[in-house]
Design an enzyme around this catalytic site. Sequence first.
Site, short mmCIF file in Angstrom:
data_model
loop_
_atom_site.label_atom_id
_atom_site.label_comp_id
_atom_site.label_asym_id
_atom_site.label_seq_id
_atom_site.Cartn_x
_atom_site.Cartn_y
_atom_site.Cartn_z
N LYS A 60 32.57 -55.01 -60.00
CA LYS A 60 33.57 -56.13 -60.07
C LYS A 60 33.04 -57.16 -59.24
O LYS A 60 33.21 -58.23 -59.46
CB LYS A 60 34.72 -55.76 -59.69
CG LYS A 60 35.50 -54.68 -60.44
CD LYS A 60 36.86 -54.37 -59.87
CE LYS A 60 37.32 -53.16 -60.50
NZ LYS A 60 38.99 -52.74 -59.88
N GLY A 61 32.24 -56.97 -57.94
CA GLY A 61 31.89 -57.77 -57.10
C GLY A 61 31.34 -59.01 -57.64
O GLY A 61 31.26 -60.15 -56.93
N GLU A 116 24.50 -59.84 -58.34
CA GLU A 116 25.13 -58.76 -57.30
C GLU A 116 25.98 -59.61 -56.50
O GLU A 116 25.41 -60.68 -55.97
CB GLU A 116 24.34 -57.85 -57.06
CG GLU A 116 24.03 -56.16 -57.48
CD GLU A 116 25.23 -55.71 -57.04
OE1 GLU A 116 26.41 -55.97 -56.65
OE2 GLU A 116 24.92 -54.24 -56.65
N ASP A 120 23.15 -53.76 -49.76
CA ASP A 120 23.24 -53.14 -48.23
C ASP A 120 22.13 -52.14 -48.12
O ASP A 120 21.04 -52.47 -48.01
CB ASP A 120 24.72 -52.28 -48.23
CG ASP A 120 24.86 -51.93 -46.76
OD1 ASP A 120 23.99 -52.08 -45.93
OD2 ASP A 120 26.01 -51.26 -46.81
N LYS A 148 22.36 -57.59 -46.60
CA LYS A 148 22.65 -56.96 -45.20
C LYS A 148 21.20 -56.62 -44.83
O LYS A 148 20.71 -55.45 -45.17
CB LYS A 148 23.57 -56.04 -45.20
CG LYS A 148 25.04 -56.39 -44.99
CD LYS A 148 25.94 -54.84 -44.92
CE LYS A 148 27.35 -55.50 -45.03
NZ LYS A 148 28.04 -54.28 -45.16
N PHE A 168 31.27 -55.41 -42.20
CA PHE A 168 31.81 -55.39 -43.56
C PHE A 168 32.47 -56.74 -44.00
O PHE A 168 33.39 -57.38 -43.13
CB PHE A 168 32.93 -54.39 -43.55
CG PHE A 168 33.39 -53.80 -44.95
CD1 PHE A 168 32.40 -53.02 -45.66
CD2 PHE A 168 34.26 -54.36 -45.55
CE1 PHE A 168 32.57 -52.55 -46.68
CE2 PHE A 168 34.66 -53.95 -46.79
CZ PHE A 168 33.90 -53.19 -47.39
N VAL A 169 32.09 -57.20 -45.04
CA VAL A 169 32.57 -58.52 -45.18
C VAL A 169 33.33 -58.54 -46.60
O VAL A 169 33.45 -57.54 -47.42
CB VAL A 169 31.08 -59.48 -45.56
CG1 VAL A 169 30.52 -59.73 -44.08
CG2 VAL A 169 30.37 -58.97 -46.51
N ASP A 175 35.24 -56.56 -51.96
CA ASP A 175 36.57 -56.16 -51.91
C ASP A 175 36.53 -55.10 -50.48
O ASP A 175 35.22 -54.66 -50.09
CB ASP A 175 37.13 -55.50 -52.81
CG ASP A 175 36.52 -54.18 -53.22
OD1 ASP A 175 35.04 -54.15 -53.18
OD2 ASP A 175 36.96 -53.10 -53.42
N ARG A 181 39.02 -59.81 -52.78
CA ARG A 181 38.05 -60.41 -54.03
C ARG A 181 38.31 -61.84 -54.16
O ARG A 181 37.50 -62.61 -54.50
CB ARG A 181 38.31 -59.58 -55.18
CG ARG A 181 37.61 -58.14 -55.13
CD ARG A 181 37.35 -57.67 -56.50
NE ARG A 181 37.15 -56.19 -56.59
CZ ARG A 181 36.15 -55.52 -56.22
NH1 ARG A 181 35.09 -56.19 -56.01
NH2 ARG A 181 36.40 -54.15 -56.54
P1 IMP Z 1 24.46 -50.53 -51.59
O1 IMP Z 1 24.42 -49.86 -52.81
O2 IMP Z 1 24.64 -49.83 -50.30
O3 IMP Z 1 23.50 -51.49 -51.45
O4 IMP Z 1 25.70 -51.27 -51.77
C1 IMP Z 1 25.96 -52.12 -52.67
C2 IMP Z 1 27.48 -52.21 -52.85
O5 IMP Z 1 28.32 -51.90 -52.04
C3 IMP Z 1 27.79 -53.92 -53.15
O6 IMP Z 1 27.45 -54.01 -54.58
C4 IMP Z 1 29.37 -53.82 -52.84
O7 IMP Z 1 29.95 -53.68 -53.84
C5 IMP Z 1 29.39 -52.68 -51.82
N1 IMP Z 1 29.40 -53.42 -50.52
C6 IMP Z 1 28.33 -53.09 -49.58
N2 IMP Z 1 28.53 -53.91 -48.56
C7 IMP Z 1 29.69 -54.48 -48.48
C8 IMP Z 1 30.71 -55.26 -47.50
O8 IMP Z 1 30.18 -55.61 -46.68
N3 IMP Z 1 31.79 -55.63 -48.17
C9 IMP Z 1 32.14 -55.30 -49.52
N4 IMP Z 1 31.55 -54.47 -50.16
C10 IMP Z 1 30.20 -54.14 -49.77
MG MG Z 2 29.20 -54.51 -56.10
#
Ligand code: IMP
Ligand code: MG
Length: 191
Positions: A60-61, A116, A120, A148, A168-169, A175, A181
């Site tokens: 959803k982000g 996206e 992270d 990040k 965490f943002v 969200d 959101r």
């Molecule tokens: P990754 O797989 O670790 O890169 O995480 C990606 C997904 O985790 C993102 O698309 C977000 O939905 C969620 N996410 C990662 N960091 C944050 C944050 O600081 N706040 C909210 N959602 C996050």
């Molecule tokens: Mg996401």
Amino acid sequence: MTAVGDLVILPSQIVPHVSDGATLRVLYTQEQIAERVAALARQIRADLGPEEITLLCILKGGFLFTGDLARALDGPVHIEFLGVQSYGDEMHSSGAVRITHDLTRPIEGRRVVVVEDIVDTGLTLKYLMNVLAARHPESVHIAAFLEKPAGQSPVRPDYVGFSVGDEFVVGYGLDWAQRFRNLPYIAAVVR
Ligand code: IMP
Ligand code: MG
């Protein structure tokens, strides 16, 4: 400092319409976001040329970033949606990615830009790139609104809005357990 119900905003510049018991610190305002998205749209159009671009919104982000990017892009744009869930309701990446809503149209032969919210660890993107490659698009670029750097993703986005630290943002699509959101700005959760 402003208190709205039990929500505290630092610095106080926007009155939120939520009162969810969190303290938020604004990192990027609505105005800064609009300027950055316009610049990204110009860059993407310049790089990919005048042909049709398929924006692939990662739900959803990515929904607000996709909406703004779509309106900022000149020329022909298609929108597709792919729902993925990568975190559950935790603050840490579980590494497990699940497709919650699949594409409704083929992306074969299309110039795709994955949209996206944040990268992270990059595990979500890595998984997505494999899923998409199997569907034979002409090309795939990645636009991530936030990155990040501490996450050290194995997959690097081609376009990044802003970098954030290891915090965490929320807001602008992002969200915390489905809350926040709808905030028009990006904020770090202080507590
Ligand atoms: P990754 O797989 O670790 O890169 O995480 C990606 C997904 O985790 C993102 O698309 C977000 O939905 C969620 N996410 C990662 N960091 C944050 C944050 O600081 N706040 C909210 N959602 C996050
Ligand atoms: Mg996401």
